[in-house]
Design a protein around this motif. Structure first.
Motif, short mmCIF file in Angstrom:
data_model
loop_
_atom_site.label_atom_id
_atom_site.label_comp_id
_atom_site.label_asym_id
_atom_site.label_seq_id
_atom_site.Cartn_x
_atom_site.Cartn_y
_atom_site.Cartn_z
N GLN A 59 -11.19 2.08 6.49
CA GLN A 59 -11.07 0.62 6.39
C GLN A 59 -10.98 0.19 4.92
O GLN A 59 -10.20 -0.69 4.57
CB GLN A 59 -12.28 -0.04 7.04
N PHE A 60 -11.75 0.82 4.05
CA PHE A 60 -11.74 0.45 2.65
C PHE A 60 -10.43 0.77 1.96
O PHE A 60 -9.99 0.06 1.06
CB PHE A 60 -12.90 1.15 1.91
N ILE A 61 -9.77 1.87 2.36
CA ILE A 61 -8.56 2.29 1.65
C ILE A 61 -7.27 1.86 2.34
O ILE A 61 -6.18 2.10 1.81
CB ILE A 61 -8.53 3.83 1.46
N SER A 62 -7.37 1.21 3.50
CA SER A 62 -6.18 0.90 4.30
C SER A 62 -5.76 -0.56 4.26
O SER A 62 -4.93 -0.98 5.07
CB SER A 62 -6.38 1.35 5.76
N VAL A 96 -7.80 -3.20 4.80
CA VAL A 96 -8.56 -4.01 5.75
C VAL A 96 -9.50 -4.95 5.01
O VAL A 96 -9.58 -6.14 5.30
CB VAL A 96 -9.35 -3.11 6.73
N PHE A 97 -10.23 -4.42 4.04
CA PHE A 97 -11.21 -5.21 3.29
C PHE A 97 -10.66 -5.74 1.96
O PHE A 97 -11.27 -6.61 1.35
CB PHE A 97 -12.45 -4.37 2.99
N PHE A 98 -9.53 -5.19 1.52
CA PHE A 98 -8.95 -5.61 0.24
C PHE A 98 -7.45 -5.77 0.41
O PHE A 98 -6.85 -5.21 1.32
CB PHE A 98 -9.23 -4.57 -0.86
N VAL A 99 -6.85 -6.52 -0.51
CA VAL A 99 -5.39 -6.61 -0.53
C VAL A 99 -4.85 -5.23 -0.87
O VAL A 99 -5.22 -4.63 -1.89
CB VAL A 99 -4.93 -7.64 -1.59
N PHE A 100 -3.99 -4.70 -0.02
CA PHE A 100 -3.56 -3.31 -0.16
C PHE A 100 -2.90 -3.05 -1.52
O PHE A 100 -3.11 -1.99 -2.13
CB PHE A 100 -2.60 -2.93 0.97
N ASN A 101 -2.13 -3.99 -2.01
CA ASN A 101 -1.44 -3.81 -3.29
C ASN A 101 -2.40 -3.70 -4.47
O ASN A 101 -2.04 -3.17 -5.53
CB ASN A 101 -0.48 -4.97 -3.55
N ASP A 102 -3.62 -4.21 -4.31
CA ASP A 102 -4.60 -4.18 -5.39
C ASP A 102 -5.34 -2.85 -5.49
O ASP A 102 -6.07 -2.62 -6.45
CB ASP A 102 -5.62 -5.31 -5.22
N PHE A 131 -2.76 8.15 7.10
CA PHE A 131 -3.53 7.87 8.30
C PHE A 131 -3.00 6.63 9.02
O PHE A 131 -2.40 5.75 8.42
CB PHE A 131 -5.01 7.68 7.93
N PRO A 132 -3.26 6.56 10.32
CA PRO A 132 -2.64 5.49 11.13
C PRO A 132 -3.16 4.09 10.85
O PRO A 132 -2.43 3.12 11.08
CB PRO A 132 -2.94 5.91 12.57
N LEU A 133 -4.41 3.94 10.38
CA LEU A 133 -4.95 2.59 10.21
C LEU A 133 -4.14 1.78 9.21
O LEU A 133 -3.91 0.57 9.43
CB LEU A 133 -6.42 2.66 9.77
N MET A 142 -1.08 0.55 11.02
CA MET A 142 -1.39 -0.50 12.00
C MET A 142 -1.60 -1.83 11.30
O MET A 142 -1.09 -2.87 11.74
CB MET A 142 -2.66 -0.12 12.79
N ALA A 143 -2.36 -1.81 10.18
CA ALA A 143 -2.61 -3.05 9.44
C ALA A 143 -1.31 -3.62 8.87
O ALA A 143 -1.07 -4.83 8.92
CB ALA A 143 -3.60 -2.78 8.31
N GLN A 144 -0.44 -2.74 8.37
CA GLN A 144 0.83 -3.20 7.82
C GLN A 144 1.73 -3.77 8.91
O GLN A 144 2.38 -4.81 8.72
CB GLN A 144 1.55 -2.05 7.11
N GLY A 145 1.75 -3.12 10.05
CA GLY A 145 2.53 -3.64 11.17
C GLY A 145 2.03 -5.00 11.63
O GLY A 145 2.83 -5.90 11.94
N MET A 146 0.72 -5.17 11.66
CA MET A 146 0.15 -6.46 12.04
C MET A 146 0.44 -7.53 11.00
O MET A 146 0.65 -8.70 11.32
CB MET A 146 -1.36 -6.33 12.28
N ARG A 147 0.46 -7.14 9.71
CA ARG A 147 0.79 -8.12 8.67
C ARG A 147 2.21 -8.66 8.86
O ARG A 147 2.48 -9.84 8.60
CB ARG A 147 0.66 -7.50 7.27
N SER A 148 3.11 -7.81 9.33
CA SER A 148 4.48 -8.26 9.54
C SER A 148 4.56 -9.30 10.64
O SER A 148 5.54 -10.07 10.72
CB SER A 148 5.39 -7.07 9.89
#
Length: 278
Positions: free
Chosen positions: A196-199, A201-207, A219-221, A224-230
């Motif tokens: 969760q911390f690296i995918s 979920v808790f932070f802006v992924f680009n940061d 890993f799949p998480l 999944m998070a990127q697909g949901m952002r779309s």
């Protein structure tokens, strides 16, 4: 009146799987503490991040930006699927194996396929309920706009289905890793938290640091998070992704690859009894 010699037709695998699904769902909802945690966790985390980071109208990204509640909703949806599928099954099956329940079940006429269909059906039911609750909370409590186009909901559907499938199969395969039911939570939970911390979920992924992004991409998480952002972010947010694209094709391929790999590993390693039980 029973006629001697009459052959009784046994229920099919699918029918038994549906019956097993009902049993699994009832058993799941009897564990009220686990149900409250798994259902409430994404909502609570969304509320915390939206409140802490969204103070004074702060937003994510270039002006005018996106409200924090809207940005973090996709990650919370993804992590909710992971909790309901991977974490729930990896721990639950390990406990069933440790207390001898799997061994006793394997000695009954129930086909193994019906058992796994029951687990899959239970994950689908709980994931749908959890996702619906999270979407309702986001829309009603934080005014997060929900998609209005059929294309967006179609994307949501296939990301949800593939993510749930990958998480379910990974949970079944990983359930053989803990040495006992007592240690299952200690083995599984840290993995879920780290992902969760690296995918994103808790932070802006680009940061996140580039090396962390690279690890998460395995890993799949993350996918999944990127697909949901779309689905839940505006089209302009696509340029914020590391690749500059939503990468729908890559998302589908990674989730499918994990599902297939977990299926192969699970078939080879799944155990119906404890290691010390012969």
């Amino acid at each position: 009146m029973t006629v001697v010699g009459t052959r009784v037709r046994q229920p099919g695998v699918l029918r038994l799987g549906l019956a097993r699904t009902g049993y699994e769902v009832r058993t799941y909802f009897r564990e009220r503490d686990a149900v409250v945690f798994i259902f409430a966790y994404p909502i609570i985390m969304l509320a915390i991040f939206a409140t802490v980071f969204g103070q004074n109208g702060a937003t994510v990204g270039p002006e005018p930006g996106i409200p924090f509640a809207q940005y973090f909703l996709p990650g919370m949806l993804a992590t909710g699927i992971m909790l309901s599928s991977f974490q729930n099954l990896a721990i639950g099956i390990a406990v069933e194996r440790d207390d001898g329940g799997l061994k006793r079940l394997h000695g009954t006429p129930l086909p193994p396929a019906s058992y796994f269909l029951g687990k899959t059906g239970s994950v689908l039911v709980t994931s749908v309920v959890q996702t619906a609750l999270l979407l309702a909370a986001a829309a009603l409590l934080f005014d997060v706009p929900l998609p209005t186009s059929g294309t967006a909901w179609a994307t949501f559907a296939w990301v949800f289905v593939l993510g749930t499938a990958a998480g379910t199969l990974c949970g079944v395969a990983f359930s053989s890793v803990p040495r006992s039911g007592r240690s299952a939570s200690a083995v599984v939970t840290p993995i879920v938290l780290v992902l969760q911390f690296i995918s994103g979920v808790f932070f802006v992924f680009n940061d996140l640091p580039p090396w962390m992004q690279d690890v998460a991409s395995l890993f799949p998480l993350k996918w999944m998070a990127q697909g949901m952002r779309s689905v839940f972010l505006p089209a302009s947010a696509e340029s914020w992704e590391v690749s500059g694209s939503w990468q729908h094709g890559a998302t589908a391929l990674v989730l499918l690859a994990w599902a297939v790999a977990a299926l192969v590993v699970g078939v080879r390693t799944f155990r119906w009894q404890r290691r010390d039980d012969g």
